[in-house]
Design a protein around this motif. Structure first.
Motif, PDB file in Angstrom:
ATOM      1  N   LEU A 172      53.587  45.701  33.487  1.00 29.95           N
ATOM      2  CA  LEU A 172      52.274  46.308  33.669  1.00 29.95           C
ATOM      3  C   LEU A 172      51.508  45.477  34.674  1.00 29.95           C
ATOM      4  O   LEU A 172      51.717  44.256  34.765  1.00 29.95           O
ATOM      5  N   ARG A 173      50.601  46.119  35.378  1.00 28.08           N
ATOM      6  CA  ARG A 173      49.735  45.411  36.316  1.00 28.08           C
ATOM      7  C   ARG A 173      48.293  45.669  35.932  1.00 28.08           C
ATOM      8  O   ARG A 173      47.823  46.809  35.981  1.00 28.08           O
ATOM      9  N   LEU A 174      47.617  44.639  35.525  1.00 29.32           N
ATOM     10  CA  LEU A 174      46.202  44.735  35.195  1.00 29.32           C
ATOM     11  C   LEU A 174      45.370  44.427  36.432  1.00 29.32           C
ATOM     12  O   LEU A 174      45.773  43.637  37.276  1.00 29.32           O
ATOM     13  N   SER A 175      44.207  45.054  36.489  1.00 31.68           N
ATOM     14  CA  SER A 175      43.304  44.814  37.606  1.00 31.68           C
ATOM     15  C   SER A 175      41.920  44.474  37.070  1.00 31.68           C
ATOM     16  O   SER A 175      41.477  45.019  36.061  1.00 31.68           O
ATOM     17  N   CYS A 176      41.260  43.570  37.750  1.00 35.90           N
ATOM     18  CA  CYS A 176      39.879  43.210  37.427  1.00 35.90           C
ATOM     19  C   CYS A 176      39.052  43.440  38.682  1.00 35.90           C
ATOM     20  O   CYS A 176      39.266  42.766  39.697  1.00 35.90           O
ATOM     21  N   ALA A 177      38.136  44.393  38.619  1.00 36.08           N
ATOM     22  CA  ALA A 177      37.298  44.726  39.765  1.00 36.08           C
ATOM     23  C   ALA A 177      35.915  44.119  39.572  1.00 36.08           C
ATOM     24  O   ALA A 177      35.312  44.273  38.510  1.00 36.08           O
ATOM     25  N   ALA A 178      35.425  43.445  40.600  1.00 38.40           N
ATOM     26  CA  ALA A 178      34.129  42.777  40.527  1.00 38.40           C
ATOM     27  C   ALA A 178      33.107  43.472  41.409  1.00 38.40           C
ATOM     28  O   ALA A 178      33.437  43.999  42.475  1.00 38.40           O
ATOM     29  N   SER A 179      31.871  43.440  40.963  1.00 37.00           N
ATOM     30  CA  SER A 179      30.778  43.983  41.757  1.00 37.00           C
ATOM     31  C   SER A 179      29.513  43.189  41.472  1.00 37.00           C
ATOM     32  O   SER A 179      29.429  42.491  40.461  1.00 37.00           O
ATOM     33  N   GLY A 180      28.587  43.249  42.397  1.00 36.37           N
ATOM     34  CA  GLY A 180      27.285  42.645  42.161  1.00 36.37           C
ATOM     35  C   GLY A 180      27.175  41.182  42.501  1.00 36.37           C
ATOM     36  O   GLY A 180      26.196  40.542  42.118  1.00 36.37           O
ATOM     37  N   GLY A 181      28.146  40.619  43.183  1.00 37.60           N
ATOM     38  CA  GLY A 181      28.062  39.222  43.560  1.00 37.60           C
ATOM     39  C   GLY A 181      29.016  38.918  44.699  1.00 37.60           C
ATOM     40  O   GLY A 181      29.740  39.795  45.157  1.00 37.60           O
ATOM     41  N   THR A 182      28.994  37.671  45.168  1.00 33.93           N
ATOM     42  CA  THR A 182      29.917  37.246  46.217  1.00 33.93           C
ATOM     43  C   THR A 182      31.191  36.777  45.536  1.00 33.93           C
ATOM     44  O   THR A 182      31.298  35.619  45.121  1.00 33.93           O
ATOM     45  N   PHE A 183      32.130  37.674  45.415  1.00 33.60           N
ATOM     46  CA  PHE A 183      33.299  37.473  44.572  1.00 33.60           C
ATOM     47  C   PHE A 183      34.098  36.235  44.957  1.00 33.60           C
ATOM     48  O   PHE A 183      34.595  35.527  44.089  1.00 33.60           O
ATOM     49  N   ARG A 184      34.176  35.952  46.245  1.00 33.21           N
ATOM     50  CA  ARG A 184      35.022  34.830  46.678  1.00 33.21           C
ATOM     51  C   ARG A 184      34.443  33.480  46.245  1.00 33.21           C
ATOM     52  O   ARG A 184      35.122  32.460  46.341  1.00 33.21           O
ATOM     53  N   ASN A 185      33.213  33.479  45.763  1.00 34.57           N
ATOM     54  CA  ASN A 185      32.605  32.231  45.283  1.00 34.57           C
ATOM     55  C   ASN A 185      32.945  31.919  43.832  1.00 34.57           C
ATOM     56  O   ASN A 185      32.488  30.900  43.300  1.00 34.57           O
ATOM     57  N   TYR A 186      33.717  32.798  43.200  1.00 33.23           N
ATOM     58  CA  TYR A 186      34.020  32.622  41.788  1.00 33.23           C
ATOM     59  C   TYR A 186      35.508  32.432  41.560  1.00 33.23           C
ATOM     60  O   TYR A 186      36.333  33.100  42.186  1.00 33.23           O
ATOM     61  N   HIS A 187      35.830  31.525  40.661  1.00 32.80           N
ATOM     62  CA  HIS A 187      37.204  31.499  40.195  1.00 32.80           C
ATOM     63  C   HIS A 187      37.323  32.500  39.038  1.00 32.80           C
ATOM     64  O   HIS A 187      36.328  32.842  38.393  1.00 32.80           O
TER      65      HIS A 187
END
Length: 123
Positions: free
Chosen positions: A17-32
């Motif tokens: 299976l491949r899970l995905s986590c989609a981010a919004s509302g911030g500068t994603f590359r600044n987060y681990h």
């Protein structure tokens, strides 16, 4: 930052299976980002981690390399590719994001959490 986990479902033992986590509302590359999993009555368990800007990955040793984490900072997503699944991998899987670098295996390191996606592995 808002996180949305998806991709869970029912799979037979040995499958993928491949899970995905989609981010919004911030500068994603600044987060681990980390993936955790939880079964009823148990604490949330660390699965895998990926650093900011794809700066490094780390997975729980008990996985023995079956899961791979990756990220796409253009699409603001983190994927968890799960292979050779076992019934004991059945759990709700959560993605989480944080900006501080502490023990990445601990839930307290992360500031933002997705809602979880259920993975069920049948024997």
């Amino acid at each position: 930052v808002q996180l949305q986990a998806s991709g869970g479902g029912l799979v037979q033992a040995g499958g993928s299976l491949r899970l995905s986590c989609a981010a919004s509302g911030g500068t994603f590359r600044n987060y681990h980002v980390g993936w955790f999993r939880q079964t009823p009555g148990m604490e949330r368990e660390f699965v895998a981690y990926i650093g900011k800007a794809d700066s490094g990955t780390y997975s729980a040793e008990f996985l023995k390399g079956r899961f791979t984490i990756s990220r796409d900072n253009v699409k603001n997503t983190v994927a968890l590719q799960m292979r050779r699944l076992k019934p004991e991998d059945t759990a709700v899987y959560y993605c989480a994001a944080g900006s501080a670098t502490r023990d990445v295996t601990q839930t307290g390191t992360y500031d933002y959490w997705g809602q979880g996606t259920l993975v069920t592995v049948s024997s």
